[in-house]
Design an enzyme around this catalytic site. Structure first.
Site, mmCIF file in Angstrom:
data_model
loop_
_atom_site.group_PDB
_atom_site.id
_atom_site.type_symbol
_atom_site.label_atom_id
_atom_site.label_comp_id
_atom_site.label_asym_id
_atom_site.label_seq_id
_atom_site.Cartn_x
_atom_site.Cartn_y
_atom_site.Cartn_z
ATOM 1 N N THR B 465 0.812 -1.209 0.000
ATOM 2 C CA THR B 465 0.000 0.000 0.000
ATOM 3 C C THR B 465 0.848 1.263 0.000
ATOM 4 O O THR B 465 0.368 2.336 -0.345
ATOM 5 C CB THR B 465 -0.890 -0.018 1.243
ATOM 6 O OG1 THR B 465 -0.062 -0.431 2.355
ATOM 7 C CG2 THR B 465 -1.999 -1.028 1.098
ATOM 8 N N ARG B 582 -7.403 14.067 0.659
ATOM 9 C CA ARG B 582 -6.056 14.436 0.254
ATOM 10 C C ARG B 582 -5.230 13.196 -0.071
ATOM 11 O O ARG B 582 -5.334 12.175 0.605
ATOM 12 C CB ARG B 582 -5.381 15.230 1.377
ATOM 13 C CG ARG B 582 -4.084 15.847 0.926
ATOM 14 C CD ARG B 582 -3.773 17.110 1.689
ATOM 15 N NE ARG B 582 -3.371 16.819 3.061
ATOM 16 C CZ ARG B 582 -3.023 17.788 3.925
ATOM 17 N NH1 ARG B 582 -3.064 19.048 3.571
ATOM 18 N NH2 ARG B 582 -2.667 17.459 5.142
ATOM 19 N N THR B 588 2.279 6.279 -5.306
ATOM 20 C CA THR B 588 1.770 5.025 -4.741
ATOM 21 C C THR B 588 0.238 5.003 -4.743
ATOM 22 O O THR B 588 -0.376 3.941 -4.847
ATOM 23 C CB THR B 588 2.307 4.805 -3.320
ATOM 24 O OG1 THR B 588 2.016 5.962 -2.524
ATOM 25 C CG2 THR B 588 3.808 4.583 -3.332
ATOM 26 N N GLU B 659 -9.327 0.452 -1.240
ATOM 27 C CA GLU B 659 -10.420 -0.421 -1.654
ATOM 28 C C GLU B 659 -11.341 0.175 -2.704
ATOM 29 O O GLU B 659 -11.942 -0.544 -3.495
ATOM 30 C CB GLU B 659 -11.210 -0.862 -0.418
ATOM 31 C CG GLU B 659 -10.406 -1.862 0.370
ATOM 32 C CD GLU B 659 -10.843 -2.031 1.814
ATOM 33 O OE1 GLU B 659 -11.535 -2.998 2.089
ATOM 34 O OE2 GLU B 659 -10.474 -1.191 2.666
#
Lengths: 168, 693
Positions: B465, B582, B588, B659
């Site tokens: 993540t 934000r 990433t 998700e």
């Protein structure tokens, strides 16, 4: 039954004793502590265990170690030079964030390096239309040639962009 | 950006801090930690779906050179707690699903352990099993709540009358398949006991949760259990809570008095580490002549296991997506002789938004409206069920921006109107949403180190993540220093506790605690601290949580091509626009969005765990037959986001992005497939046969 074999792994010559049932992947990971090749499926279905075996990409979970006595193996770790500078394909993966969890990544990178060599040598893929001339590495060619390496994080579009950059 | 932490390092597209380790393969995953004296465990699994083990003959296995122990319910150590039936391994002879662990071999090598496991002879007293999920079962029941703590049913107004009076009506059933998370790194645990102290190298989304769950099961004080996990090879929910292998490894290590490694095989992952339940969603909608919804009703039937309940919150997104005065949602479960379902990326929203967003597409067409305009027309001013205002809701902005980027304006809405060289081409849209939540329980310690760098510590997780990078960026801004001056340590219970990386809550939860710790540090030591100065913080309560409905939104656009003569379907374009507060690290974050969308494409076209009802097991239990999207399945795919300032969600203004990318993708693809072919596929996956009948 055990057998003693010799492997050259990332430039180092190493002796190792293996069960004759031991896969090349397990020999590397469990017997030799070389964990850059990953075990994702153990069935040749995901590509995480890909290394360069005598210069060509191969899934080590489908190879028995005892059948590869004397082989030369390059893992993703061995692709980087000794001073810690990444291989151009690794650099491109970093620049394009072509991975997330990193587990399929060493296999993707070895596969990409091997694939680029195959394309340079003129090997066709299932989507190659011109079987005579040099291979033009379109996005579709890269996607096809890299489809043996699954990425559950879904970094494919970044992987293709990274390989395009490294191929230039 | 009033009220939020000013962004200086936040917002920069920094390269992953763990990037070099990952591209060179030197990042260490759970099974790779070198542990002296390691032994290897291979589980023995039940070959019946229901009954009990009547006898186990271990003689042949035990006779094999290198076998250290064969564990069965008869000789395995007792657990201190069997309250969680999923974790109560080898504590009884009952078999509750096919593939359940009923024994284990520990040996000196993995090859010997596997060989010996195959030599264990098990006899059973078999009982008839029942694994069939059907909406007409007489034994469906209403759980007390649905995951994690939502009401099972909700109802407002008078749905039957509103439906009867509606000018436009829909009554359809949508189904999603049984899915397995299948992270690339199989679940793995190395368990080592040192007297009464247990060390676990485990692949997990939350080391603190593992420790706190497993300690009472084993009857050990939590402070005597250390869980270490610096890198996770993907989890997607399946590593969010401990599964049986973790307890088994610890139990076996205790039994043999040596460290034990258990790496779950890909095949075993289909029975032992959770999955997403299939869902059956009956959706009814009513609208007036102007295309305003008057009634929304979603009735969900899904499964859980007989031994442990997990209720996917499939109808929950229907509670907040669209305005309608009359509305209801229900969830009913069938408790079957199947493995235990669990979290999989966006539980609830992911399957629920397939049904809802396909139904909305059908309603828009029935009302003669563009599907974007239909959604705009049914935007609620407030959260329809709670009446709370949204802290921010930019669904319409996402739809408009996506339409502009995708070229939606030139679309001919007529189905089956575009042909290109034997392919039928169509485009579709669907909305996306995911709650912006936080989980309490994280602490962060900041210490000023000898090298004049700030050491930031918390037991958070990075499953790909980007935590290693993003949390450090937050710490740099919270402390007002450069990124390079911050060291981060995560993934170890020796560090201050952290909440699980689940529900897209990680950065919001841990980041809030980082900010709190940084403020405490500066309050105590000012701008010029001395070596060894240290302060801690936690996640402060957010007074806005009770006042606002907090959700991220998005819009997904798809172009699909269906071969007219064979029905072969390809997704030629996917474009997502998200409003998720934000963005801490655009590099990433983009990977998170495209990764979610890719998994959504995979769900739409490929994924389906096929149950053999005669034997109760998943037939296609490997990566050749359970097809996840491969590189060649993904063509053009892009993710964008809009600048969104939300001062209420948390002091960082982040909403969580892990998700939402998977939510709505499958509906956008099925809507595009309908536009291409005129065939409405309501049952996933969208396979070629569904266009040919």
């Amino acid at each position: 039954m055990d057998a003693d074999i010799t492997l050259t792994v990332d430039g180092q010559v190493r002796q190792v004793r293996v069960d004759t049932r031991t896969t090349l992947l397990d020999a590397l990971r469990d017997r030799m502590g070389v964990t850059a090749p990953k075990k994702g499926c153990d069935h040749g279905q995901c590509g995480s265990c890909t290394v360069l075996l005598n210069g060509r990409r191969a899934t080590t979970c489908l190879a028995l170690a005892v059948a590869h006595d004397g082989a030369e193996i390059t893992t993703a770790e061995g692709l980087a030079d000794g001073d810690g500078a990444p291989h151009p394909v690794q650099r491109a993966f970093l620049d394009h964030d072509a991975f997330q969890c990193g587990y399929c990544t060493p296999g993707q990178i070895c596969s990409a390096v091997g694939m680029l060599d195959e394309a340079r040598a003129g090997h066709p893929s299932a989507v190659t239309t011109d079987l005579v001339g040099p291979v033009e590495l379109t996005d579709a060619e890269i996607r096809e040639r890299m489809s043996g390496n699954l990425c559950r994080c879904g970094a494919y579009v970044n992987i293709v962009a990274a390989i395009q950059e490294a191929a230039r | 950006m009033t009220g939020l932490l000013p962004a200086r390092v936040i917002g920069q597209p920094l390269e992953r801090a763990d990037g070099m380790a990952k591209v060179t393969g030197t990042a260490t995953y759970a099974a790779e930690h070198p542990v002296p004296g390691l032994t290897h465990l291979h589980p023995v699994q039940a070959t019946i779906a229901r009954g009990r083990v009547s006898a186990v003959d271990t003689a042949q296995a035990e006779a094999l050179d290198g076998v250290i122990a064969v564990l069965t319910p008869a000789n395995a150590p007792r657990l201190a707690s069997t309250e969680d039936p999923e974790l109560a391994v080898l504590q009884s002879d009952e078999v509750a699903f096919r593939g359940q662990v009923i024994g284990a071999v520990v040996a000196t090598t993995p090859e010997i352990a596997r060989h010996a496991a195959g030599l264990v002879q098990v006899s059973y007293v078999e009982q008839p099993h029942d694994v069939a999920l059907r909406p007409d079962r007489a034994d469906l029941y209403a759980p007390d709540k649905v995951n994690p703590a939502f009401p099972t049913d909700t109802e407002q107004g008078d749905v039957p009358s509103a439906l009867a009076d509606a000018a436009v009506r829909l009554d359809q059933t949508y189904t999603t398949a049984w899915y397995h998370n299948n992270p690339m790194e199989p679940h793995a645990t190395i368990a080592s006991w040192d007297g009464g102290d247990l060390t676990l190298h485990d692949s997990t989304q939350g080391v603190t949760a593992v420790r706190d769950t497993v300690a009472p099961v084993l009857g050990v004080a939590p402070e005597r259990v250390r869980v270490i996990c610096p890198h996770v090879g993907g989890g997607f929910g399946s590593k969010g809570q401990p599964h049986v292998h973790l307890v088994l490894a610890a139990l076996a290590a205790k039994a043999v008095g040596r460290p034990v490694r258990l790496v779950v095989t890909r095949q075993q992952m289909f029975a032992l580490v959770g999955y997403r339940t299939p869902t059956i969603q009956r959706i009814r909608m009513g609208a007036d002549r102007t295309g305003r919804l008057t009634a929304i009703s979603v009735d969900v039937v899904e499964q859980t296991s007989r031994i442990k309940e997990f209720a996917e919150q499939t109808a929950v997104p229907a509670r907040m997506m669209y305005a309608a005065p009359h509305r209801r949602t229900t969830h009913r479960l069938a408790a079957l002789d199947v493995p235990v379902p669990s979290w999989m990326r966006a539980p609830g929203e992911c399957p629920g938004m397939f049904g809802l967003e396909t139904a909305v597409d059908e309603m828009a067409a029935a009302c003669g409206l563009d599907p974007i305009e239909f959604r705009v027309r049914n935007e609620p001013e407030r959260d329809p069920e709670t009446g709370r205002p949204f802290s921010s809701r930019n669904l319409v902005a996402c739809l408009r921006e996506g339409a502009r980027r995708f070229g939606w304006a030139h679309r001919d809405p007529t189905p089956r109107a575009r042909r290109e060289a034997g392919w039928l081409v169509g485009t579709g849209v669907a909305a996306s949403t995911y709650p912006a939540g936080r989980i309490a329980g994280s602490s962060v310690t900041i210490r000023f180190g000898p090298d004049r760098r700030y050491q930031v510590e918390t037991a958070a997780a990075d499953l790909g993540t980007g935590t290693w990078t993003a949390l450090r960026q937050i710490a740099a801004d919270a402390l007002g220093v450069d990124y390079a001056e911050v060291d981060l340590r995560i993934g170890d219970t020796a560090l201050p506790p952290a909440s699980v990386a689940g529900g897209s809550t990680g950065i919001a939860s841990w980041g809030s605690a980082v900010l709190d710790a940084a403020e405490a540090f500066r309050d105590k030591f000012g701008a010029n601290p001395s070596e060894g100065d240290e302060a801690s913080g936690g996640m402060p309560d957010n007074p806005h949580t009770e006042r606002y409905a907090m959700h991220a939104f998005g819009a997904q656009f798809a172009e699909v091509r269906v071969r007219e003569d064979t029905g072969e379907i390809r997704v030629s374009r996917l474009l997502g626009v998200f409003a998720a507060g934000r963005i801490v690290n655009p590099r990433t974050a983009r990977s998170q969005f495209i990764g979610g969308m890719t998994m959504g494409l995979s769900m739409a076209l490929h994924e389906q765990s096929v149950l053999d009802q005669r034997f109760g097991h998943i037939v296609n239990h490997d990566l050749a037959e359970y097809h996840i999207a491969a590189n060649a399945d993904v063509a053009e795919l892009e993710a964008h986001w809009i600048d969104e300032h939300d001062p209420y969600v948390n002091p960082l203004g982040t909403k969580g992005i892990g998700e939402i990318g998977i939510v709505g993708t499958a509906a956008a693809i099925s809507n595009a497939a309908h536009h291409a072919t005129g065939v409405r596929v309501r049952d996933l996956p969208i396979t070629l046969d569904k266009f040919l009948s």
